[in-house]
Motif scaffolding. Structure first.
Motif, PDB file in Angstrom:
ATOM      1  N   HIS A 268      -4.101  -0.960  -2.592  1.00  0.00           N
ATOM      2  CA  HIS A 268      -3.706  -0.332  -3.858  1.00  0.00           C
ATOM      3  C   HIS A 268      -3.450   1.165  -3.730  1.00  0.00           C
ATOM      4  CE1 HIS A 268      -7.982   0.616  -3.883  1.00  0.00           C
ATOM      5  NE2 HIS A 268      -7.822   1.388  -4.948  1.00  0.00           N
ATOM      6  N   LEU A 269      -4.134   1.830  -2.798  1.00  0.00           N
ATOM      7  CA  LEU A 269      -3.909   3.266  -2.628  1.00  0.00           C
ATOM      8  C   LEU A 269      -2.564   3.539  -1.953  1.00  0.00           C
ATOM      9  CD1 LEU A 269      -7.500   4.394  -1.594  1.00  0.00           C
ATOM     10  CD2 LEU A 269      -6.430   4.482  -3.861  1.00  0.00           C
ATOM     11  N   GLU A 270      -2.229   2.738  -0.943  1.00  0.00           N
ATOM     12  CA  GLU A 270      -0.920   2.884  -0.309  1.00  0.00           C
ATOM     13  C   GLU A 270       0.197   2.507  -1.284  1.00  0.00           C
ATOM     14  OE1 GLU A 270      -0.832   0.634   3.278  1.00  0.00           O
ATOM     15  OE2 GLU A 270      -2.342   1.874   4.289  1.00  0.00           O
ATOM     16  N   ASP A 271      -0.064   1.498  -2.108  1.00  0.00           N
ATOM     17  CA  ASP A 271       0.924   1.116  -3.124  1.00  0.00           C
ATOM     18  C   ASP A 271       1.167   2.262  -4.098  1.00  0.00           C
ATOM     19  OD1 ASP A 271       1.121  -1.394  -2.008  1.00  0.00           O
ATOM     20  OD2 ASP A 271      -0.247  -2.344  -3.435  1.00  0.00           O
ATOM     21  N   ALA A 272       0.105   2.942  -4.482  1.00  0.00           N
ATOM     22  CA  ALA A 272       0.248   4.076  -5.398  1.00  0.00           C
ATOM     23  C   ALA A 272       1.119   5.162  -4.774  1.00  0.00           C
ATOM     24  CB  ALA A 272      -1.129   4.629  -5.756  1.00  0.00           C
TER      25      ALA A 272
ATOM     26  N   GLN B 119      -9.655  -1.922  -8.785  1.00  0.00           N
ATOM     27  CA  GLN B 119      -8.495  -1.410  -8.066  1.00  0.00           C
ATOM     28  C   GLN B 119      -7.282  -1.305  -8.983  1.00  0.00           C
ATOM     29  OE1 GLN B 119      -8.347  -4.371  -4.981  1.00  0.00           O
ATOM     30  NE2 GLN B 119      -9.541  -3.134  -3.528  1.00  0.00           N
ATOM     31  N   SER B 120      -7.146  -2.248  -9.893  1.00  0.00           N
ATOM     32  CA  SER B 120      -6.036  -2.197 -10.851  1.00  0.00           C
ATOM     33  C   SER B 120      -6.116  -0.953 -11.720  1.00  0.00           C
ATOM     34  CB  SER B 120      -6.047  -3.453 -11.735  1.00  0.00           C
ATOM     35  OG  SER B 120      -5.947  -4.624 -10.967  1.00  0.00           O
ATOM     36  N   VAL B 121      -7.311  -0.669 -12.212  1.00  0.00           N
ATOM     37  CA  VAL B 121      -7.503   0.506 -13.069  1.00  0.00           C
ATOM     38  C   VAL B 121      -7.236   1.780 -12.264  1.00  0.00           C
ATOM     39  CG1 VAL B 121      -9.191   1.828 -14.382  1.00  0.00           C
ATOM     40  CG2 VAL B 121      -9.120  -0.667 -14.596  1.00  0.00           C
ATOM     41  N   GLU B 122      -7.717   1.839 -11.037  1.00  0.00           N
ATOM     42  CA  GLU B 122      -7.490   3.022 -10.210  1.00  0.00           C
ATOM     43  C   GLU B 122      -6.006   3.201  -9.905  1.00  0.00           C
ATOM     44  OE1 GLU B 122      -9.225   5.203  -6.169  1.00  0.00           O
ATOM     45  OE2 GLU B 122      -9.606   3.067  -6.486  1.00  0.00           O
ATOM     46  N   PHE B 123      -5.314   2.104  -9.641  1.00  0.00           N
ATOM     47  CA  PHE B 123      -3.873   2.179  -9.394  1.00  0.00           C
ATOM     48  C   PHE B 123      -3.146   2.767 -10.597  1.00  0.00           C
ATOM     49  CE2 PHE B 123       0.363   0.340  -9.843  1.00  0.00           C
ATOM     50  CZ  PHE B 123       0.937   0.632  -8.618  1.00  0.00           C
ATOM     51  N   VAL B 124      -3.489   2.288 -11.790  1.00  0.00           N
ATOM     52  CA  VAL B 124      -2.852   2.796 -13.009  1.00  0.00           C
ATOM     53  C   VAL B 124      -3.127   4.295 -13.165  1.00  0.00           C
ATOM     54  CG1 VAL B 124      -2.877   2.709 -15.527  1.00  0.00           C
ATOM     55  CG2 VAL B 124      -2.833   0.585 -14.202  1.00  0.00           C
ATOM     56  N   ASP B 125      -4.369   4.693 -12.959  1.00  0.00           N
ATOM     57  CA  ASP B 125      -4.722   6.106 -13.101  1.00  0.00           C
ATOM     58  C   ASP B 125      -3.938   6.986 -12.131  1.00  0.00           C
ATOM     59  OD1 ASP B 125      -6.489   5.635 -15.147  1.00  0.00           O
ATOM     60  OD2 ASP B 125      -8.255   5.520 -13.846  1.00  0.00           O
ATOM     61  N   LYS B 126      -3.765   6.506 -10.909  1.00  0.00           N
ATOM     62  CA  LYS B 126      -3.106   7.316  -9.881  1.00  0.00           C
ATOM     63  C   LYS B 126      -1.588   7.342 -10.020  1.00  0.00           C
ATOM     64  CE  LYS B 126      -6.613   7.075  -6.222  1.00  0.00           C
ATOM     65  NZ  LYS B 126      -6.755   8.548  -6.149  1.00  0.00           N
TER      66      LYS B 126
ATOM     67  N   LYS C  74       5.398   6.559 -14.157  1.00  0.00           N
ATOM     68  CA  LYS C  74       5.878   5.947 -15.401  1.00  0.00           C
ATOM     69  C   LYS C  74       6.453   4.548 -15.160  1.00  0.00           C
ATOM     70  CE  LYS C  74       6.778  10.390 -17.617  1.00  0.00           C
ATOM     71  NZ  LYS C  74       5.550  10.348 -18.419  1.00  0.00           N
ATOM     72  N   SER C  75       5.653   3.695 -14.542  1.00  0.00           N
ATOM     73  CA  SER C  75       6.063   2.313 -14.329  1.00  0.00           C
ATOM     74  C   SER C  75       6.151   1.582 -15.661  1.00  0.00           C
ATOM     75  CB  SER C  75       5.052   1.607 -13.412  1.00  0.00           C
ATOM     76  OG  SER C  75       5.388   0.253 -13.249  1.00  0.00           O
ATOM     77  N   ALA C  76       7.261   0.868 -15.869  1.00  0.00           N
ATOM     78  CA  ALA C  76       7.459   0.160 -17.134  1.00  0.00           C
ATOM     79  C   ALA C  76       6.626  -1.117 -17.209  1.00  0.00           C
ATOM     80  CB  ALA C  76       8.937  -0.178 -17.313  1.00  0.00           C
ATOM     81  N   ILE C  77       6.383  -1.736 -16.060  1.00  0.00           N
ATOM     82  CA  ILE C  77       5.657  -3.007 -16.009  1.00  0.00           C
ATOM     83  C   ILE C  77       4.694  -2.984 -14.832  1.00  0.00           C
ATOM     84  CG2 ILE C  77       5.870  -5.503 -15.603  1.00  0.00           C
ATOM     85  CD1 ILE C  77       8.618  -5.386 -16.889  1.00  0.00           C
ATOM     86  N   PHE C  78       3.469  -3.440 -15.067  1.00  0.00           N
ATOM     87  CA  PHE C  78       2.481  -3.643 -13.998  1.00  0.00           C
ATOM     88  C   PHE C  78       2.176  -5.134 -14.038  1.00  0.00           C
ATOM     89  CE2 PHE C  78      -2.100  -2.554 -12.491  1.00  0.00           C
ATOM     90  CZ  PHE C  78      -1.778  -2.949 -11.206  1.00  0.00           C
ATOM     91  N   GLU C  79       2.765  -5.864 -13.119  1.00  0.00           N
ATOM     92  CA  GLU C  79       2.763  -7.328 -13.192  1.00  0.00           C
ATOM     93  C   GLU C  79       1.652  -7.938 -12.337  1.00  0.00           C
ATOM     94  OE1 GLU C  79       5.794 -11.056 -12.119  1.00  0.00           O
ATOM     95  OE2 GLU C  79       6.537  -9.005 -12.159  1.00  0.00           O
ATOM     96  N   GLN C  80       0.945  -8.871 -12.924  1.00  0.00           N
ATOM     97  CA  GLN C  80       0.032  -9.783 -12.228  1.00  0.00           C
ATOM     98  C   GLN C  80      -0.868  -9.077 -11.209  1.00  0.00           C
ATOM     99  OE1 GLN C  80       1.937 -12.769  -9.744  1.00  0.00           O
ATOM    100  NE2 GLN C  80       0.915 -14.368 -10.883  1.00  0.00           N
ATOM    101  N   PRO C  81      -1.649  -8.085 -11.638  1.00  0.00           N
ATOM    102  CA  PRO C  81      -2.468  -7.346 -10.657  1.00  0.00           C
ATOM    103  C   PRO C  81      -3.653  -8.135 -10.108  1.00  0.00           C
ATOM    104  CG  PRO C  81      -2.909  -6.567 -12.878  1.00  0.00           C
ATOM    105  CD  PRO C  81      -1.735  -7.495 -12.995  1.00  0.00           C
ATOM    106  N   THR C  82      -4.241  -9.001 -10.939  1.00  0.00           N
ATOM    107  CA  THR C  82      -5.471  -9.681 -10.536  1.00  0.00           C
ATOM    108  C   THR C  82      -5.260 -11.198 -10.400  1.00  0.00           C
ATOM    109  OG1 THR C  82      -6.115  -9.831 -12.855  1.00  0.00           O
ATOM    110  CG2 THR C  82      -6.948  -7.954 -11.612  1.00  0.00           C
ATOM    111  N   PRO C  83      -6.152 -11.895  -9.692  1.00  0.00           N
ATOM    112  CA  PRO C  83      -5.983 -13.335  -9.499  1.00  0.00           C
ATOM    113  C   PRO C  83      -5.894 -14.114 -10.802  1.00  0.00           C
ATOM    114  CG  PRO C  83      -7.625 -12.485  -7.975  1.00  0.00           C
ATOM    115  CD  PRO C  83      -7.293 -11.358  -8.920  1.00  0.00           C
ATOM    116  N   ARG C  84      -5.066 -15.135 -10.810  1.00  0.00           N
ATOM    117  CA  ARG C  84      -4.821 -15.905 -12.038  1.00  0.00           C
ATOM    118  C   ARG C  84      -6.067 -16.578 -12.567  1.00  0.00           C
ATOM    119  NH1 ARG C  84      -3.654 -21.603 -11.249  1.00  0.00           N
ATOM    120  NH2 ARG C  84      -3.910 -22.211  -9.083  1.00  0.00           N
TER     121      ARG C  84
END
Length: 221
Positions: free
Chosen positions: A167-171, A199-206, A211-221
């Motif tokens: 998630h950090l490299e993705d950010a 990790q999802s929350v940290e990704f959003v914060d970073k 200004k991503s319009a969509i954050f899709e399916q971050p966590t297991p279904r």
């Protein structure tokens, strides 16, 4: 008008280039198409896109469900009684969402053809077009930025980045892409179930500046 035949067939489509997501690398995509024949009336087509990691289905389970469940429940029925037929298959296909979606599409396809109207208009739609995105798989940062610039150069104004491994490299990647393409390109991000909630929350914060319009399916279904 009655449904007198239900057919299903698999279509495998090769990709121009493989792309990687959180749990797999793809070089092709396999979908299942369904055909509802009304014996001289409109023919309805639908499409299932099964994904074992997302919908819990494979092309084999969808083909089997259409053969063993959908066909007996639909043949002989009035295809214009859309809600009734969808309710009829809801419980038997409760574990097969993409198969159910394919039937939904095919029934609405018949409805639109019978009414002489496009389905989007029957459903109350008001747009004449929608924005779509081009997907960039998981790549190193420099390659991600290069690919983003290339797609924007060909005219795309909406990019969807895949991630979910780190998630950090993705950010870092989505921030770098925003800096490279400027503020007028829509960015979307899909982690394909690769993150924990923290990790999802940290990704959003970073990545707020991206200004991503969509954050899709971050966590297991």
């Amino acid at each position: 008008m009655r449904i007198n035949r239900v057919e299903a067939f698999e279509v495998t489509m090769g990709l121009e280039e493989p792309y990687t997501i959180a749990y797999e690398t793809y070089d092709s995509a396999s979908n299942v198409f369904i055909r509802l024949d009304t014996g001289g009336g409109p023919v309805g087509f639908g499409c299932a896109a099964p994904d074992l990691e997302v919908t819990g289905e494979t092309t084999e389970t969808v083909l089997s469900a259409i053969d063993e469940i959908v066909r007996p429940l639909l043949v002989g029925s009035d295809p214009l009684r859309t809600v009734m037929l969808l309710e009829r298959i809801r419980q038997p296909l409760s574990a097969q969402p993409s198969a159910r979606a394919a039937v939904d599409m095919a029934l609405h396809d018949i409805l639109g053809k019978a009414a002489g109207q496009p389905v989007w208009k029957l459903l109350g739609g008001f747009r004449s077009r929608i924005r779509t995105s081009i997907t960039i798989g998981i790549l190193p940062l420099a390659e991600t930025v290069e690919r983003a610039r290339d797609w924007v150069g060909t005219g795309f104004r909406c990019l969807k980045l895949k991630g979910g491994v780190n998630h950090l490299e993705d950010a870092e990647r989505i921030i770098a892409v925003r800096e490279a393409v400027g503020p007028n390109v829509e960015l979307r991000f899909d982690a394909n179930q690769g993150y924990t909630v923290a990790q999802s929350v940290e990704f959003v914060d970073k990545t707020r500046t991206a200004k991503s319009a969509i954050f899709e399916q971050p966590t297991p279904r």
